[in-house]
Design an enzyme around this catalytic site. Structure first.
Site, PDB file in Angstrom:
ATOM      1  N   MET A   1      44.697  46.523  45.398  1.00  0.00           N
ATOM      2  CA  MET A   1      44.663  45.688  44.072  1.00  0.00           C
ATOM      3  C   MET A   1      45.616  44.420  44.171  1.00  0.00           C
ATOM      4  O   MET A   1      46.577  44.738  44.968  1.00  0.00           O
ATOM      5  CB  MET A   1      45.070  46.482  42.995  1.00  0.00           C
ATOM      6  CG  MET A   1      44.241  47.879  42.606  1.00  0.00           C
ATOM      7  SD  MET A   1      42.699  47.288  42.144  1.00  0.00           S
ATOM      8  CE  MET A   1      42.978  47.422  40.392  1.00  0.00           C
ATOM      9  N   CYS A   2      45.090  43.696  43.711  1.00  0.00           N
ATOM     10  CA  CYS A   2      46.038  42.431  43.550  1.00  0.00           C
ATOM     11  C   CYS A   2      46.915  42.261  42.444  1.00  0.00           C
ATOM     12  O   CYS A   2      46.913  43.267  41.544  1.00  0.00           O
ATOM     13  CB  CYS A   2      45.108  41.206  43.487  1.00  0.00           C
ATOM     14  SG  CYS A   2      43.800  40.987  44.739  1.00  0.00           S
ATOM     15  N   ARG A   3      47.733  41.374  42.245  1.00  0.00           N
ATOM     16  CA  ARG A   3      48.469  41.124  41.158  1.00  0.00           C
ATOM     17  C   ARG A   3      48.398  39.802  40.583  1.00  0.00           C
ATOM     18  O   ARG A   3      48.308  38.728  41.356  1.00  0.00           O
ATOM     19  CB  ARG A   3      50.158  41.237  41.497  1.00  0.00           C
ATOM     20  CG  ARG A   3      50.512  42.592  42.345  1.00  0.00           C
ATOM     21  CD  ARG A   3      50.728  43.667  41.314  1.00  0.00           C
ATOM     22  NE  ARG A   3      49.291  44.282  40.805  1.00  0.00           N
ATOM     23  CZ  ARG A   3      49.508  45.443  39.760  1.00  0.00           C
ATOM     24  NH1 ARG A   3      50.515  45.868  39.365  1.00  0.00           N
ATOM     25  NH2 ARG A   3      48.419  46.007  39.529  1.00  0.00           N
ATOM     26  N   VAL A  86      48.352  36.992  43.697  1.00  0.00           N
ATOM     27  CA  VAL A  86      48.749  37.244  45.265  1.00  0.00           C
ATOM     28  C   VAL A  86      47.652  38.650  45.658  1.00  0.00           C
ATOM     29  O   VAL A  86      47.201  39.414  44.734  1.00  0.00           O
ATOM     30  CB  VAL A  86      50.065  38.034  45.476  1.00  0.00           C
ATOM     31  CG1 VAL A  86      50.957  36.632  45.440  1.00  0.00           C
ATOM     32  CG2 VAL A  86      50.352  39.129  44.495  1.00  0.00           C
ATOM     33  N   ASN A 113      41.684  41.357  39.548  1.00  0.00           N
ATOM     34  CA  ASN A 113      42.349  42.404  39.909  1.00  0.00           C
ATOM     35  C   ASN A 113      41.434  43.796  40.122  1.00  0.00           C
ATOM     36  O   ASN A 113      41.132  44.385  39.113  1.00  0.00           O
ATOM     37  CB  ASN A 113      43.389  42.512  39.317  1.00  0.00           C
ATOM     38  CG  ASN A 113      44.438  43.770  39.453  1.00  0.00           C
ATOM     39  OD1 ASN A 113      45.351  44.172  38.724  1.00  0.00           O
ATOM     40  ND2 ASN A 113      44.419  44.573  40.646  1.00  0.00           N
TER      41      ASN A 113
END
Ligand code: GLN
Length: 229
Positions: A1-3, A86, A113
Site C-alpha cells: 500500500m502506498c501512503r 509515496v 492507496n
C-alpha cells in the site's frame, strides 16, 4: 500500500508537509507506522499541486529518500492545494513515473492507496499507465468526482477484495475515501490535512472510520458513510 497526503488551506511549502514533519511522507517512504500491506514505499513518489487553477506534477519511480534535487527545491514550492504520495508497487504492476500518483485529468489530482483487479475495470485509453491505480483513476475521472462514493462502492461490489482509499484535490476541494486502509484528518489554523497516517504526534489527528467518503471544503470536513454490500 502506498501512503498519501492532501492539503487544502493557505499556501504552504511542499517541504513543510512532506519532508520536515517527524513522520512525514519522506519518513513514511522507509518507515511507515500504520501501513497494513508492504513494509516500505520505495517504488516511486509524486507531488502534485495547484498553481492557480493549473495542476502541476513532479513524479518519479525512485525512492523519495534518494532525491536530493527534490529536497533542494521542495522548500520553494508552495501551494494551497497539494496531493502527494509515496508508492509501494503491487505485485505485477509496472514501476515507472507514470504509475506514481497523483494522476490527473487536468482538473483533479488523484492518488489511490490500495489494490484492485484490473479485470473489473473498463479499459481506458486515458489511463496514464497500465498500473491498476491509473486505470481506476481514469474510471473515476470518467464518472466525475461528484460520483466518487458511488464509483467506489460499484468497484468494490465487482472486486470484493479491492482496497480503495482514494485522495483527490482540485484546488478548492479535497475528497477522499476509506475502503480497506487507514486515513486521518488534521485541522490546523491554516488549513486541513488528510493523510494515510499522521505526520506527527499532534493529538488533534483524528482517524476516519473505514468505508467513508471525506469531503473538505474550506475548513469544513464532512464524513459520509459508504454503503457496500
Ligand atoms: N496498486 C497500486 C500500485 O501498484 C497502489 C499500491 C499501493 O497502495 N501500495 O501502485
Amino acid at each position: 500500500m502506498c501512503r498519501h497526503l492532501g492539503w487544502l488551506g493557505r499556501s504552504v511549502s511542499v517541504a513543510s508537509l512532506l519532508l520536515e514533519p517527524a513522520n512525514g511522507l519522506l519518513v513514511q517512504s522507509y518507515s511507515p507506522r500504520r501501513q497494513k500491506h508492504g513494509l516500505m514505499n520505495a517504488d516511486g513518489w509524486g507531488v502534485g499541486f495547484f498553481d492557480g487553477r493549473t495542476p502541476r506534477r513532479w513524479r518519479s519511480a525512485a525512492p523519495l529518500w534518494g532525491d536530493a534535487s527534490f529536497a533542494s527545491v521542495a522548500p520553494a514550492l508552495g501551494s494551497g492545494c497539494i496531493v502527494a504520495a509515496v508508492r509501494s508497487a503491487s505485485v505485477g504492476m509496472p514501476i515507472e513515473p507514470s504509475a506514481s500518483a497523483p494522476f490527473t485529468d487536468g482538473h483533479w489530482l488523484l492518488s489511490h492507496n490500495g489494490l484492485v483487479d484490473r479485470a473489473v475495470l473498463p479499459l481506458s485509453e486515458k489511463a496514464e499507465s497500465t498500473c491498476d491505480s491509473a486505470v481506476l483513476a481514469a474510471l473515476i475521472f470518467e464518472r466525475g468526482l461528484d460520483a466518487l462514493g458511488d464509483t467506489i462502492v460499484e468497484v468494490a461490489d465487482a472486486d470484493p477484495n479491492a482496497r480503495l482509499n482514494i485522495l483527490a484535490g482540485n484546488g478548492s476541494r479535497l475528497l477522499a475515501t476509506t475502503w480497506g486502509d487507514t486515513l486521518s484528518t488534521l485541522r490546523r489554523d491554516d488549513g486541513v490535512v488528510l493523510a494515510s497516517e499522521p505526520y506527527d504526534d499532534n493529538p488533534d489527528w483524528q482517524e476516519v472510520p473505514d468505508r467513508h467518503l471525506v469531503s473538505v471544503l474550506g475548513r469544513d470536513i464532512e464524513l459520509i458513510p459508504l454503503k457496500g454490500s
